[in-house]
Structure formats: structure tokens, C-alpha cells
Write a protein that holds these residues in place. Structure first.
Motif, PDB file in Angstrom:
ATOM      1  N   ASP A 111     -20.217 -17.913  48.166  1.00 30.14           N
ATOM      2  CA  ASP A 111     -19.105 -17.534  47.279  1.00 30.14           C
ATOM      3  C   ASP A 111     -17.791 -17.480  48.056  1.00 30.14           C
ATOM      4  O   ASP A 111     -16.756 -17.921  47.577  1.00 30.14           O
ATOM      5  CB  ASP A 111     -19.367 -16.156  46.642  1.00 30.14           C
ATOM      6  N   VAL A 112     -17.842 -16.913  49.261  1.00 27.33           N
ATOM      7  CA  VAL A 112     -16.608 -16.805  50.053  1.00 27.33           C
ATOM      8  C   VAL A 112     -16.157 -18.190  50.512  1.00 27.33           C
ATOM      9  O   VAL A 112     -14.962 -18.510  50.504  1.00 27.33           O
ATOM     10  CB  VAL A 112     -16.818 -15.844  51.254  1.00 27.33           C
ATOM     11  N   LEU A 113     -17.117 -19.023  50.903  1.00 22.17           N
ATOM     12  CA  LEU A 113     -16.800 -20.391  51.332  1.00 22.17           C
ATOM     13  C   LEU A 113     -16.480 -21.303  50.141  1.00 22.17           C
ATOM     14  O   LEU A 113     -16.012 -22.424  50.327  1.00 22.17           O
ATOM     15  CB  LEU A 113     -17.987 -20.983  52.103  1.00 22.17           C
TER      16      LEU A 113
ATOM     17  N   ALA B  98      -7.927 -10.256  48.098  1.00 21.91           N
ATOM     18  CA  ALA B  98      -7.971 -10.215  49.571  1.00 21.91           C
ATOM     19  C   ALA B  98      -6.909 -11.155  50.157  1.00 21.91           C
ATOM     20  O   ALA B  98      -6.232 -10.810  51.126  1.00 21.91           O
ATOM     21  CB  ALA B  98      -9.367 -10.600  50.072  1.00 21.91           C
ATOM     22  N   PHE B  99      -6.758 -12.336  49.575  1.00 21.67           N
ATOM     23  CA  PHE B  99      -5.738 -13.266  50.087  1.00 21.67           C
ATOM     24  C   PHE B  99      -4.347 -12.665  49.903  1.00 21.67           C
ATOM     25  O   PHE B  99      -3.493 -12.772  50.787  1.00 21.67           O
ATOM     26  CB  PHE B  99      -5.807 -14.614  49.351  1.00 21.67           C
TER      27      PHE B  99
ATOM     28  N   GLU C 296     -20.119  -7.554  50.464  1.00 22.82           N
ATOM     29  CA  GLU C 296     -20.070  -6.794  49.213  1.00 22.82           C
ATOM     30  C   GLU C 296     -18.670  -6.193  49.030  1.00 22.82           C
ATOM     31  O   GLU C 296     -18.099  -6.220  47.937  1.00 22.82           O
ATOM     32  CB  GLU C 296     -21.141  -5.699  49.228  1.00 22.82           C
ATOM     33  N   LEU C 297     -18.122  -5.657  50.117  1.00 21.43           N
ATOM     34  CA  LEU C 297     -16.767  -5.095  50.040  1.00 21.43           C
ATOM     35  C   LEU C 297     -15.750  -6.180  49.686  1.00 21.43           C
ATOM     36  O   LEU C 297     -14.897  -6.000  48.818  1.00 21.43           O
ATOM     37  CB  LEU C 297     -16.375  -4.469  51.393  1.00 21.43           C
ATOM     38  N   LEU C 298     -15.848  -7.310  50.400  1.00 18.84           N
ATOM     39  CA  LEU C 298     -14.862  -8.383  50.204  1.00 18.84           C
ATOM     40  C   LEU C 298     -14.932  -8.950  48.787  1.00 18.84           C
ATOM     41  O   LEU C 298     -13.907  -9.105  48.116  1.00 18.84           O
ATOM     42  CB  LEU C 298     -15.100  -9.490  51.245  1.00 18.84           C
ATOM     43  N   LEU C 299     -16.149  -9.232  48.329  1.00 17.46           N
ATOM     44  CA  LEU C 299     -16.281  -9.823  46.994  1.00 17.46           C
ATOM     45  C   LEU C 299     -15.992  -8.785  45.916  1.00 17.46           C
ATOM     46  O   LEU C 299     -15.526  -9.124  44.823  1.00 17.46           O
ATOM     47  CB  LEU C 299     -17.672 -10.447  46.823  1.00 17.46           C
ATOM     48  N   GLY C 300     -16.242  -7.509  46.228  1.00 21.06           N
ATOM     49  CA  GLY C 300     -15.891  -6.436  45.294  1.00 21.06           C
ATOM     50  C   GLY C 300     -14.385  -6.351  45.111  1.00 21.06           C
ATOM     51  O   GLY C 300     -13.879  -6.149  44.004  1.00 21.06           O
TER      52      GLY C 300
END
Ligand code: PMP
Length: 378
Positions: free
Chosen positions: A48-50, A257-258, A247-251
């Protein structure tokens, strides 16, 4: 040495308490169902992040291990590869490729410059027969975030694989693996992904995976097949920590985040400029990973970094390689807030003033806070 410490290097970065807690859980066996479930989730979250539906492989190594894997799994002895570099980490691609005896066409820009997509395309055509192109997304040694999307557009259709080092950019600035057509993207745990060092990973497109089946360079522990099936014991605790970090980042959401990183970059640049300092890294929103600030003439940058650490408890980065002593790098990726950035700017101001530099006092923090609260346009 002050007791309170601030870590504002572009890696390793501070680790959130949730990640520390996850890493202190009792050990799991890596072939048991509990760890398998965590590993599957981590690969899915990394996907998901990539922003890829392709394979994601984990390596018990630092980021360089995944870089090396992206050479040995794709190439055969004597293959011609194109490396476009403008700093220490871009040059690392050339070093790795040369270590394996590849025919390296090196488009080498001066440190601090931005890669020019049209020139990469021209060199690719001129060289002919290039098997893979290796570039860096965020060049951590200079603060430049290269336009990988534009590079990918120019490499597409050439028949060469495109491999991207996103070690310091993943999770901090936009990167869309599948939409941009990136064959291999490598990254590591200790930067914007807020996890201790020691874990690397890589996305691999279907075409790159197919090519690895016939790639002839020798490899064993870095073999993509072994990494995919955990052929050796994975870094269990780091994988558990990364799970919590993702989990924190996708939350938070990738866009949020960007946006946060853009604001932190703006704050840092505004603070440095308000002090009358010259930026080495570009004064632009995409430069949201690390801000490189020139040390005024006649002042030793290494002494400034030391003074920030010893007198203010702030660990920042100095200049690497040919930039040693000339710049201070303030990283603002991962678990960093504007308070960390203002602490770093205040420490820099104190260190410069103590070294006799003519810096305007007290303005950096105010300018940083003002820039941080400005509305951000993507
Ligand atoms: N590429 C980039 C852009 C980096 O910032 C780094 C680490 N600073 C690396 C590669 C190497 O990663 P590692 O030190 O984890 O091997």
C-alpha cells in the motif's frame, strides 16, 4: 551533554513508542502461523505504501542489501547498466554494479544537482543495449528529491528495467510504483518508516521477477526467491516493529503524511533562510526529506554539528564525502514534529553564534512556525 536528546538526522530517525512496544513482544518462530500472519500483513501494508500490487520482499539487511539484490537478481555478467547519480547514494549504485563487473555507463551529475530526465533518455539511447537504469529518488546526501516520475516516462519503452532507491523517500514524499512503471523500488526501515535500522525491502514487478529467473550474476542470501520465501531467518522483531509503524502511517493516510512532510520541509527552509543562511538543498516543496544548509564561509561545519550535539542535545547530519564540513543536514522524516525542527534550528543558531557567525538571532523559530502553518499546495 544535555540529558534531553533530539534525533534529526535523515536516518536513523526517532522511533514511536508503539513501534518500540511492538518490538519488545515475546519472540515468535518465523515459520509459525502468528509470524506468518504478521509478515503477510507487513508485505500487504508495504504494498500500500509503495502503491504496488506486485511482490514485496523483505531482507534482513540495511537498505544497501536491497540495492545489491536489485543488481544481482536482475543482471548477468557483462550487462550494460546506466546509473544516473548526483550524490553519494546515486554513486553507490555505480559502485555496486562495478563490484559485479557490469558495464556501467555513469551519467554523473555534481552533488546537489537534479537529474535531468531528458539527458537520461539521451544517454540511454546513445549507449544502446542498456539492461537496467538505476536512480535515486531522494538523494539524502544533498537533499534533492529527483523527479522519478518524469525519469520513468523517459525510460519507458526503451526496454530497460528502471530501478529506484527510495530508501529515504518512501513514506515521506509521493511515489507510485505501479502507476509510474517502476520495476524495482528498494527502501529501508530506518527513515520515514520510523523503525530501527536493519530491515530492507523491495518491490519487484512481474517483468523484473521473470528476468531474475535467467539473470546470471551469482547470489545466495540476497536471492529474491530466498527473500520471498524467508529462506533464512527473518528479522522477526523488526518486522513486528515495522508492522506497528505501517499501521500508524496508513492510519494517518499517505496524503496526510506527505502533507506533513511538506510542511516540515517548508518550516526548516524558512527558519534557515530567516537566519540569513543559504540553502544547499533546493528551496522547493518536493525537497521534504532533508534540508541541507550551507555553513557560512570560514566556519567548520563539523564543529557546528558537534556543538549542536554537545550543547543542545541535537543530533543533526553533517556533509558527506565532498560536502564534509560545508553543510548541516536537518532530517525531517518519520516521527518528527515541528517542535523537533524548531529545536534543531535553535541549536543551529546557538552553535553558529558561538562560532562567531553573523546570524540574526531569534528569527528562525518564528519563521519556521509561520511557514509550517501556511496552507500547503501539493
Ligand atoms: N540510499 C539512500 C538514499 C540513503 O539515504 C541510504 C542511507 N542513508 C542508503 C541508500 C543506504 O542505506 P543503508 O545505510 O540502510 O544501507
Amino acid at each position: 551533554m544535555p540529558a534531553k536528546r533530539y534525533l534529526v538526522t535523515p536516518g536513523p530517525t526517532p522511533v514511536p513508542p508503539e513501534v518500540v512496544a511492538a518490538m519488545s513482544a515475546p519472540m515468535l518462530h518465523h515459520r509459525g502461523p502468528e509470524f506468518q500472519a504478521i509478515a503477510d500483513r507487513v508485505r500487504a501494508r508495504l504494498g500500500d505504501v509503495l502503491q504496488t500490487a506486485g511482490d514485496v520482499l523483505l531482507f534482513a539487511s540495511s537498505g544497501t542489501g536491497a540495492m545489491e539484490a536489485a543488481v544481482v537478481n536482475l543482471c548477468s555478467p557483462g550487462d550494460r547498466v546506466l546509473v544516473a547519480s548526483a550524490g553519494r547514494f546515486g554513486e553507490r549504485w555505480a559502485s555496486i554494479a562495478r563490484s559485479y563487473g557490469l558495464d556501467v555507463v555513469h551519467l554523473r551529475y555534481a552533488w546537489g544537482e537534479a537529474l535531468i530526465p531528458g539527458e537520461i533518455a539521451a544517454r540511454l539511447e546513445e549507449a544502446g543495449g542498456v539492461h537496467a537504469v538505476y536512480v535515486t529518488h531522494s538523494e539524502t546526501s544533498t537533499g534533492v528529491v529527483h523527479d522519478v516520475r518524469a525519469i520513468a516516462e523517459r525510460v519507458a519503452g526503451s526496454g530497460a528495467f528502471l530501478v529506484v532507491d527510495a530508501v529515504s523517500s518512501l513514506g515521506a514524499v509521493p511515489l507510485e510504483t505501479d502507476a509510474w512503471g517502476l520495476d524495482v523500488v528498494v527502501s529501508g526501515s530506518q527513515k520515514a518508516l520510523m523503525t530501527p535500522p536493519g530491515l530492507a525491502f523491495s518491490s519487484v514487478s512481474a517483468a523484473a521477477k521473470a528476468a531474475s529467473a535467467t539473470a546470471g550474476l551469482p547470489r545466495f542470501s540476497l536471492d529474491w526467491g530466498r527473500a520471498g520465501s524467508f529462506g533464512s531467518t527473518p528479522a522477526v522483531s523488526l518486522v513486528m516493529g515495522l508492522d506497528a509503524a505501517l499501521e500508524l502511517l496508513l492510519g494517518e493516510g499517505l496524503e496526510a503524511a506527505f502533507d506533513r512532510h511538506r510542511r516540515l520541509g517548508r518550516a526548516c527552509r524558512a527558519g534557515a533562510k530567516a537566519m540569513g543562511l543559504e540553502l544547499f538543498s533546493p528551496d522547493e516543496d518536493r525537497s521534504a526529506v532533508v534540508t541541507a544548509i550551507r555553513v557560512p564561509a570560514g566556519i567548520d561545519g563539523k564543529a557546528i554539528v558537534r556543538s549542536m550535539r554537545e550543547h543542545s542535545g541535537v543530533t543533526a547530519g553533517g556533509g558527506q564525502g565532498e560536502l564534509a564540513g560545508q553543510i548541516v543536514r536537518i532530517g525531517h522524516i518519520g516521527h518528527i514534529s515541528v517542535s523537533d525542527v524548531t529545536a534543531a534550528l535553535a541549536a543551529l543558531e546557538l552553535a553558529l553564534a558561538a562560532a562567531g557567525a553573523d546570524v540574526e538571532r531569534g528569527v528562525a523559530v518564528r519563521a519556521a512556525l509561520a511557514a509550517h502553518s501556511d496552507p500547503v499546495r501539493a
